[in-house]
Design an enzyme around this catalytic site. Structure first.
Site, PDB file in Angstrom:
ATOM      1  N   CYS A 127       0.851  -1.191   0.000  1.00 50.49           N
ATOM      2  CA  CYS A 127       0.000   0.000   0.000  1.00 50.49           C
ATOM      3  C   CYS A 127       0.889   1.245   0.000  1.00 50.49           C
ATOM      4  CB  CYS A 127      -0.890  -0.037   1.240  1.00 50.49           C
ATOM      5  SG  CYS A 127      -1.610   1.528   1.706  1.00 50.49           S
ATOM      6  N   GLU A 128       0.640   2.153  -0.914  1.00 48.65           N
ATOM      7  CA  GLU A 128       1.477   3.342  -0.989  1.00 48.65           C
ATOM      8  C   GLU A 128       1.215   4.324   0.149  1.00 48.65           C
ATOM      9  OE1 GLU A 128      -0.797   6.375  -4.034  1.00 48.65           O
ATOM     10  OE2 GLU A 128       0.516   4.867  -4.895  1.00 48.65           O
ATOM     11  N   HIS A 129       0.109   4.168   0.854  1.00 42.47           N
ATOM     12  CA  HIS A 129      -0.202   5.088   1.949  1.00 42.47           C
ATOM     13  C   HIS A 129       0.491   4.709   3.252  1.00 42.47           C
ATOM     14  CE1 HIS A 129      -4.017   5.570  -0.573  1.00 42.47           C
ATOM     15  NE2 HIS A 129      -3.212   6.566  -0.844  1.00 42.47           N
ATOM     16  N   HIS A 130       0.662   3.409   3.505  1.00 48.43           N
ATOM     17  CA  HIS A 130       1.236   2.946   4.768  1.00 48.43           C
ATOM     18  C   HIS A 130       2.434   2.023   4.589  1.00 48.43           C
ATOM     19  CE1 HIS A 130      -3.098   3.769   5.463  1.00 48.43           C
ATOM     20  NE2 HIS A 130      -2.586   4.472   6.462  1.00 48.43           N
ATOM     21  N   GLN A 160      -4.931  -0.497  -4.842  1.00 45.43           N
ATOM     22  CA  GLN A 160      -5.535  -1.600  -5.596  1.00 45.43           C
ATOM     23  C   GLN A 160      -6.292  -1.110  -6.828  1.00 45.43           C
ATOM     24  OE1 GLN A 160      -7.590  -4.485  -3.179  1.00 45.43           O
ATOM     25  NE2 GLN A 160      -8.819  -5.193  -4.893  1.00 45.43           N
ATOM     26  N   HIS A 192      -6.097  -6.105   2.844  1.00 50.42           N
ATOM     27  CA  HIS A 192      -5.147  -5.014   3.094  1.00 50.42           C
ATOM     28  C   HIS A 192      -4.761  -4.994   4.566  1.00 50.42           C
ATOM     29  CE1 HIS A 192      -5.697  -2.721  -0.778  1.00 50.42           C
ATOM     30  NE2 HIS A 192      -6.643  -3.645  -0.848  1.00 50.42           N
ATOM     31  N   CYS A 214      -3.228  -2.735   6.060  1.00 55.73           N
ATOM     32  CA  CYS A 214      -3.454  -1.403   6.622  1.00 55.73           C
ATOM     33  C   CYS A 214      -4.873  -1.279   7.184  1.00 55.73           C
ATOM     34  CB  CYS A 214      -3.163  -0.309   5.606  1.00 55.73           C
ATOM     35  SG  CYS A 214      -4.133  -0.389   4.100  1.00 55.73           S
TER      36      CYS A 214
END
Length: 187
Positions: free
Chosen positions: A72-75, A113, A141, A143
Site C-alpha cells: 500500500c502506498e499510503h502505509h 488496488q 489489506h 493497513c
C-alpha cells in the site's frame, strides 16, 4: 538504504546493534528492493516473443487465481490476494505465463488496488489489442486489518472492464460466472 533503516530502528526506540537486529537493515533493504522490483520491469521485454498470431482463436481466455502481493502506498503495508485476468483475442494471443508476470510487474510497486487493477488491464489491452480485457482483483489489506479499523476479514474487490467486457453485459457476465469458482467467490 541501510543507514535509513538503522535510523528508523533508532526512532522506533530499538537498538540496531542488538543481536536480533544486527543484520536487519541489510535484510529490509534487500526485501524492499525485491518488493518494489516492478519499477524496473520493461513490459515489452517481459512479453518478449510470447505474442502469437492466431486468427482462429476468438473465445475468452482467462487466467484466474493469480497470487498477487503488493505494498500500500499510503502505509507501506502489504496487501495481497488474487487477480483474475481475461481477454478476448483479436488475431493475437499471448503466452499464458506472461499474464501473471504482468500482474507481478505492476503489483511489485507502491500501489493502491484501484490503480493496480487498471494498470494491468491497460497493459494487456496495449500489448494485445484484443476485443476486450477484464481484470478483477480481490485483496486483503493489512493497513485495514492490523491498524486503522482493524477489520481482519474485509476483502476489497476492484475491477476494470475494457472493450466487449465493458459494452457487452453477456460477455462481462460470462467472465464473472467463470471466475465464480475462485476462492473468494465460493459460497
Amino acid at each position: 538504504m541501510k543507514e535509513l533503516i538503522e535510523k528508523l530502528l533508532l526512532e522506533l526506540g530499538e537498538d540496531p546493534s542488538r543481536e536480533g537486529l544486527k543484520n536487519t537493515p541489510e535484510r529490509v533493504s534487500r526485501s524492499l528492493k525485491f518488493l518494489t522490483g516492478g519499477y524496473w520491469v520493461n513490459i515489452d521485454e517481459l512479453v518478449n516473443d510470447a505474442l502469437f498470431t492466431d486468427a482462429n482463436t476468438d473465445e475468452m481466455v482467462i487466467v484466474k487465481d493469480i497470487d498477487m502481493f503488493s505494498l500500500c502506498e499510503h502505509h507501506m503495508l502489504p496487501f495481497f490476494g488474487k487477480a483474475h485476468v481475461a481477454y478476448l483475442p483479436d488475431g493475437k494471443i499471448i503466452g499464458l505465463s506472461k499474464i501473471p508476470r504482468v500482474v507481478d510487474a505492476f503489483s511489485r510497486r507502491l500501489q493502491v488496488q484501484e490503480r493496480l487493477t487498471t494498470q494491468i488491464a491497460d497493459c494487456i489491452n496495449r500489448v494485445l489489442k484484443p476485443k476486450g480485457v477484464a481484470v478483477v482483483i480481490e485483496a486483503l489489506h493489512l493497513c485495514m486489518s492490523m491498524r486503522g479499523v482493524e477489520k481482519q476479514n474485509s476483502y476489497t474487490t476492484t475491477s476494470s472492464m475494457l472493450g466487449y467486457f465493458k459494452t457487452n453485459p453477456s460477455t462481462r457476465g460470462e467472465f464473472l460466472s467463470l471466475i465464480n469458482g475462485s476462492p473468494r467467490y465460493r459460497t
